[in-house]
Write a protein that holds these residues in place. Structure first.
Motif, PDB file in Angstrom:
ATOM      1  N   THR A  94       0.861  -1.182   0.000  1.00  0.00           N
ATOM      2  CA  THR A  94       0.000   0.000   0.000  1.00  0.00           C
ATOM      3  C   THR A  94       0.894   1.227   0.000  1.00  0.00           C
ATOM      4  O   THR A  94       1.947   1.263   0.638  1.00  0.00           O
ATOM      5  CB  THR A  94      -0.974   0.064   1.206  1.00  0.00           C
ATOM      6  OG1 THR A  94      -0.225   0.046   2.406  1.00  0.00           O
ATOM      7  CG2 THR A  94      -1.953  -1.066   1.222  1.00  0.00           C
ATOM      8  N   GLU A 130       0.710   5.435   0.393  1.00  0.00           N
ATOM      9  CA  GLU A 130      -0.021   6.660   0.736  1.00  0.00           C
ATOM     10  C   GLU A 130       0.916   7.806   0.395  1.00  0.00           C
ATOM     11  O   GLU A 130       1.892   8.048   1.111  1.00  0.00           O
ATOM     12  CB  GLU A 130      -0.368   6.681   2.236  1.00  0.00           C
ATOM     13  CG  GLU A 130      -1.153   5.470   2.739  1.00  0.00           C
ATOM     14  CD  GLU A 130      -2.605   5.478   2.316  1.00  0.00           C
ATOM     15  OE1 GLU A 130      -3.132   6.568   1.999  1.00  0.00           O
ATOM     16  OE2 GLU A 130      -3.214   4.393   2.272  1.00  0.00           O
ATOM     17  N   ALA A 153      -9.782  10.783  -4.046  1.00  0.00           N
ATOM     18  CA  ALA A 153     -10.257   9.681  -3.202  1.00  0.00           C
ATOM     19  C   ALA A 153     -11.206  10.158  -2.100  1.00  0.00           C
ATOM     20  O   ALA A 153     -11.933   9.358  -1.524  1.00  0.00           O
ATOM     21  CB  ALA A 153      -9.075   8.965  -2.571  1.00  0.00           C
ATOM     22  N   ASN A 154     -11.168  11.461  -1.787  1.00  0.00           N
ATOM     23  CA  ASN A 154     -11.989  11.978  -0.680  1.00  0.00           C
ATOM     24  C   ASN A 154     -12.619  13.304  -1.097  1.00  0.00           C
ATOM     25  O   ASN A 154     -11.890  14.231  -1.465  1.00  0.00           O
ATOM     26  CB  ASN A 154     -11.118  12.251   0.558  1.00  0.00           C
ATOM     27  CG  ASN A 154     -10.246  11.066   0.934  1.00  0.00           C
ATOM     28  OD1 ASN A 154     -10.704  10.134   1.575  1.00  0.00           O
ATOM     29  ND2 ASN A 154      -8.989  11.093   0.515  1.00  0.00           N
ATOM     30  N   ARG A 156      -9.863  15.095   7.919  1.00  0.00           N
ATOM     31  CA  ARG A 156      -9.809  13.627   7.961  1.00  0.00           C
ATOM     32  C   ARG A 156     -10.197  13.172   9.356  1.00  0.00           C
ATOM     33  O   ARG A 156      -9.780  13.780  10.331  1.00  0.00           O
ATOM     34  CB  ARG A 156      -8.379  13.142   7.665  1.00  0.00           C
ATOM     35  CG  ARG A 156      -8.197  11.638   7.822  1.00  0.00           C
ATOM     36  CD  ARG A 156      -6.746  11.204   7.618  1.00  0.00           C
ATOM     37  NE  ARG A 156      -6.620   9.759   7.697  1.00  0.00           N
ATOM     38  CZ  ARG A 156      -5.483   9.089   7.566  1.00  0.00           C
ATOM     39  NH1 ARG A 156      -4.358   9.743   7.345  1.00  0.00           N
ATOM     40  NH2 ARG A 156      -5.439   7.786   7.654  1.00  0.00           N
ATOM     41  N   PRO A 161     -12.072   5.464   5.500  1.00  0.00           N
ATOM     42  CA  PRO A 161     -11.105   4.938   4.531  1.00  0.00           C
ATOM     43  C   PRO A 161     -10.352   6.114   3.946  1.00  0.00           C
ATOM     44  O   PRO A 161     -10.965   7.070   3.466  1.00  0.00           O
ATOM     45  CB  PRO A 161     -11.994   4.260   3.478  1.00  0.00           C
ATOM     46  CG  PRO A 161     -13.329   4.903   3.607  1.00  0.00           C
ATOM     47  CD  PRO A 161     -13.460   5.367   5.029  1.00  0.00           C
ATOM     48  N   TYR A 162      -9.034   6.065   4.017  1.00  0.00           N
ATOM     49  CA  TYR A 162      -8.235   7.218   3.581  1.00  0.00           C
ATOM     50  C   TYR A 162      -7.129   6.746   2.651  1.00  0.00           C
ATOM     51  O   TYR A 162      -6.435   5.769   2.930  1.00  0.00           O
ATOM     52  CB  TYR A 162      -7.621   7.915   4.797  1.00  0.00           C
ATOM     53  CG  TYR A 162      -6.880   9.170   4.421  1.00  0.00           C
ATOM     54  CD1 TYR A 162      -7.577  10.351   4.176  1.00  0.00           C
ATOM     55  CD2 TYR A 162      -5.503   9.162   4.264  1.00  0.00           C
ATOM     56  CE1 TYR A 162      -6.900  11.505   3.791  1.00  0.00           C
ATOM     57  CE2 TYR A 162      -4.823  10.312   3.891  1.00  0.00           C
ATOM     58  CZ  TYR A 162      -5.529  11.476   3.650  1.00  0.00           C
ATOM     59  OH  TYR A 162      -4.875  12.609   3.268  1.00  0.00           O
ATOM     60  N   GLY A 163      -6.980   7.466   1.552  1.00  0.00           N
ATOM     61  CA  GLY A 163      -5.916   7.119   0.613  1.00  0.00           C
ATOM     62  C   GLY A 163      -5.948   8.078  -0.550  1.00  0.00           C
ATOM     63  O   GLY A 163      -6.471   9.188  -0.442  1.00  0.00           O
ATOM     64  N   ARG A 188      -5.971   1.657   1.010  1.00  0.00           N
ATOM     65  CA  ARG A 188      -6.593   2.577   1.963  1.00  0.00           C
ATOM     66  C   ARG A 188      -6.106   2.302   3.377  1.00  0.00           C
ATOM     67  O   ARG A 188      -5.844   1.162   3.741  1.00  0.00           O
ATOM     68  CB  ARG A 188      -8.122   2.434   1.936  1.00  0.00           C
ATOM     69  CG  ARG A 188      -8.766   2.904   0.620  1.00  0.00           C
ATOM     70  CD  ARG A 188      -8.657   4.415   0.451  1.00  0.00           C
ATOM     71  NE  ARG A 188      -9.270   4.886  -0.790  1.00  0.00           N
ATOM     72  CZ  ARG A 188      -8.638   4.966  -1.962  1.00  0.00           C
ATOM     73  NH1 ARG A 188      -7.380   4.605  -2.072  1.00  0.00           N
ATOM     74  NH2 ARG A 188      -9.262   5.416  -3.037  1.00  0.00           N
ATOM     75  N   GLU A 189      -6.015   3.393   4.172  1.00  0.00           N
ATOM     76  CA  GLU A 189      -5.769   3.260   5.608  1.00  0.00           C
ATOM     77  C   GLU A 189      -7.031   3.650   6.361  1.00  0.00           C
ATOM     78  O   GLU A 189      -8.060   3.951   5.753  1.00  0.00           O
ATOM     79  CB  GLU A 189      -4.564   4.104   6.026  1.00  0.00           C
ATOM     80  CG  GLU A 189      -3.278   3.486   5.528  1.00  0.00           C
ATOM     81  CD  GLU A 189      -2.016   3.995   6.210  1.00  0.00           C
ATOM     82  OE1 GLU A 189      -2.022   5.109   6.760  1.00  0.00           O
ATOM     83  OE2 GLU A 189      -1.006   3.263   6.194  1.00  0.00           O
ATOM     84  N   PHE A 196      -9.965  -0.535   7.250  1.00  0.00           N
ATOM     85  CA  PHE A 196      -9.557  -0.726   5.853  1.00  0.00           C
ATOM     86  C   PHE A 196      -8.107  -1.200   5.771  1.00  0.00           C
ATOM     87  O   PHE A 196      -7.760  -2.004   4.912  1.00  0.00           O
ATOM     88  CB  PHE A 196      -9.813   0.576   5.074  1.00  0.00           C
ATOM     89  CG  PHE A 196     -11.244   1.014   5.262  1.00  0.00           C
ATOM     90  CD1 PHE A 196     -12.244   0.444   4.507  1.00  0.00           C
ATOM     91  CD2 PHE A 196     -11.588   1.921   6.262  1.00  0.00           C
ATOM     92  CE1 PHE A 196     -13.578   0.777   4.734  1.00  0.00           C
ATOM     93  CE2 PHE A 196     -12.915   2.262   6.489  1.00  0.00           C
ATOM     94  CZ  PHE A 196     -13.910   1.688   5.722  1.00  0.00           C
TER      95      PHE A 196
END
Ligand code: NAP
Length: 482
Positions: free
Chosen positions: A248, A250, A434-435, A445, A450-452, A461-462, A466
């Motif tokens: 992954t 980021e 993504a957001n 945030r 789900p963050y990425g 995603r973190e 997730f």
């Protein structure tokens, strides 16, 4: 200083090496500590230890993993002042933001503890496949094994726990390689995790240059997954180096906010100001672009400039400081180049534009164009560019694309300030990120989401739930009753 003699943590022992490097306070360049540098031998030992750790963690029940993490959250809370002090000292993060980071990290660890109890598969309707009427199937989630976590300087606690805590929750062992500029917070976290009952082999911490220690971890066949947060350039190298394993990434972005004429301008102003200048813009979803409807632009920009002029610049130790130093001289130089390049291309400097000692002044530029580096690249500095638009289609177009490439390379977050529900939905559907945050800045945030990023901003995603999905493998099980 909580940590007088920081050391590597390998195979359950704190150890030194012959070589060391300094950790420096970015505000006054004073020496905070000397940390040992891991070499190939230490990296090999850490990998061997993590293989044992993976076996121990795989056998550990979910309630035990959850308890260790719950205890870790309690201990971070107990030592909140120590963690805050370390982040201020090594990252130069102003106290108010350092404190928020620790509070968020407590939440991230708690969420991971809760998620440890919810890792489950599901049944698979095998009889839906002709010929499999007599089969029954389900899948379970199993830990990956050894996870290498490589982290950046800008959130030395919360972005470390965003990797370490879900990895533990999922029953993995972790080898952590924190950023060379900010290793002390990570080492202190390791102490806390051990105090909370984590088996020592489940966490090894290596300090050393990314292009030696990091590369060795990424290339190792004993590492089942690499979870990386950092710049797109390094992310691309990792993608090439890691071979066939889970990954992954980021990475960075040129995130921004759209403000239309229906928006609550007071709220938009307040949130965009924080998004633009919190931690001097050294945030991956930094609001570095403001795209403002032309009828309100002059009023909005004037108010934004006034609010910017009131920010308190200075020592990050002080409670009232809003803007502290950039991380180092290289970052200062890059920030200056962004401004100089934009001005040479015709941009107008509305404020800031230069450094005073280690602090880069909050900077606003107008008359920018999409192909300027200050717009299409990640500035990672307190630099904001302003563009204006006529109708909302133009706002979306400006947000999404660069003139030359046809599409910006990055896509983490967009903030959209509007009271028009149809425009909000258009933004959700059409912005290439993504957001999408309606009535919040790009820099918003919460740690459970789900963050990425999309495009060159990342893969995966973190957010504990997730991240756990990324850090486990699906194992399919089928029973043949025939
Ligand atoms: P960086 O220079 O890319 O470094 C990140 C980590 O990678 C450090 O631990 C670094 O080690 C290591 N590294 C460097 N070269 C490596 C290599 N060849 N192989 C393996 N590891 C290597 O990033 P940074 O300056 O610390 O952090 C800022 C960047 O992180 C920005 O671009 C920001 O947008 C991004 N970021 C993204 C997110 C997100 O969630 N998307 C969050 C925060 C930050 P050394 O420190 O030893 O060089």
């Amino acid at each position: 200083m909580v940590m007088k003699h920081p050391k590597l943590f390998i195979a359950g022992k704190w150890c030194e090496t012959e070589r060391s490097m300094p950790v420096v306070n970015p505000y006054d360049n004073s020496l905070i500590a000397e940390v040992p540098i891991a070499g190939a031998r230490e990296t090999g030992r850490a990998i061997d230890s993590a293989r044992t750790g993976a076996e121990i963690m795989r056998a550990m029940p979910a309630h035990s993993r959850a308890r260790i993490l719950a205890r870790t959250a309690e201990l971070i809370e107990k030592h909140i002042d120590d963690f805050t002090g370390l982040i201020i000292a090594e990252a130069g993060k102003p106290r108010k933001y350092a404190r928020i980071e620790v509070t968020r990290a407590i939440e991230t660890v708690r969420l991971s503890s809760e998620e440890a109890k919810r890792i489950a598969g599901e049944t698979v309707p095998m009889d839906a496949a002709p010929g499999s009427e007599k089969r029954r199937g389900f899948y379970i989630r199993v830990p990956v094994g050894v996870i290498a976590a490589i982290t950046p300087f800008n959130f030395p606690l919360n972005l470390v726990v965003h990797k370490v805590a879900p990895a533990i929750a999922a029953g993995n062992a972790v080898i952590l390689k924190p950023a060379s500029k900010t290793p002390l917070t990570a080492l202190y976290l390791a102490e806390i995790l051990l105090d909370a009952g984590l088996p020592p082999e489940a966490l090894n911490v290596l300090i050393g240059p990314g292009n030696t220690v990091g590369t060795a971890l990424v290339r190792s066949r004993d590492v089942g997954m690499v979870t990386f947060t950092g710049s797109a350039g390094v992310g691309e190298l990792l993608g090439r180096d890691c071979g066939i394993k889970k990954l992954t990434l980021e990475l960075g972005s040129n995130s921004g906010a759209i403000v239309d004429e229906t928006a609550n301008l007071d709220k938009a102003l307040e949130r965009c100001l924080i998004g633009a200048f919190a931690y001097s813009g050294q945030v991956c979803n930094h609001t570095q672009r403001l795209i403002v409807q032309k009828d309100i632009a002059s009023d909005f920009i004037n108010r934004f400039l006034l609010a910017t002029s009131r920010l308190v610049l200075g020592d990050p130790q002080q409670a009232e400081t809003d803007i502290g130093p950039l991380i180092d001289a290289t970052a200062q130089k890059k920030a200056q180049e962004f401004v100089d390049d934009a001005r040479a291309g015709g941009a107008e400097l509305l404020c800031g534009g230069r450094a005073e000692k280690t602090i880069f002044l909050p900077t606003v530029l107008s008359q920018v164009r999409p192909e300027m580096a200050v717009v299409c690249e990640e500035t990672f500095a307190p630099i904001v560019s302003v563009e204006t638009f006529g109708d909302f289609s133009e706002a979306i177009d400006r947000f999404n694309r660069g003139a030359r490439s046809g599409r910006y390379r990055y896509g983490i977050s967009a903030g959209v300030f509007t009271r028009d529900i149809n425009r909000a939905w258009r933004a959700i559907e059409e912005l290439d990120v993504a957001n999408v945050y309606i009535n919040d800045s790009a820099t918003f945030r919460v740690d459970l989401q789900p963050y990425g990023g999309v495009k060159e901003s990342g893969i995966g995603r973190e957010g504990p739930r997730f991240a756990i999905e990324e850090m486990t493998e699906i194992r399919m099980v089928s029973f043949n009753l025939d």
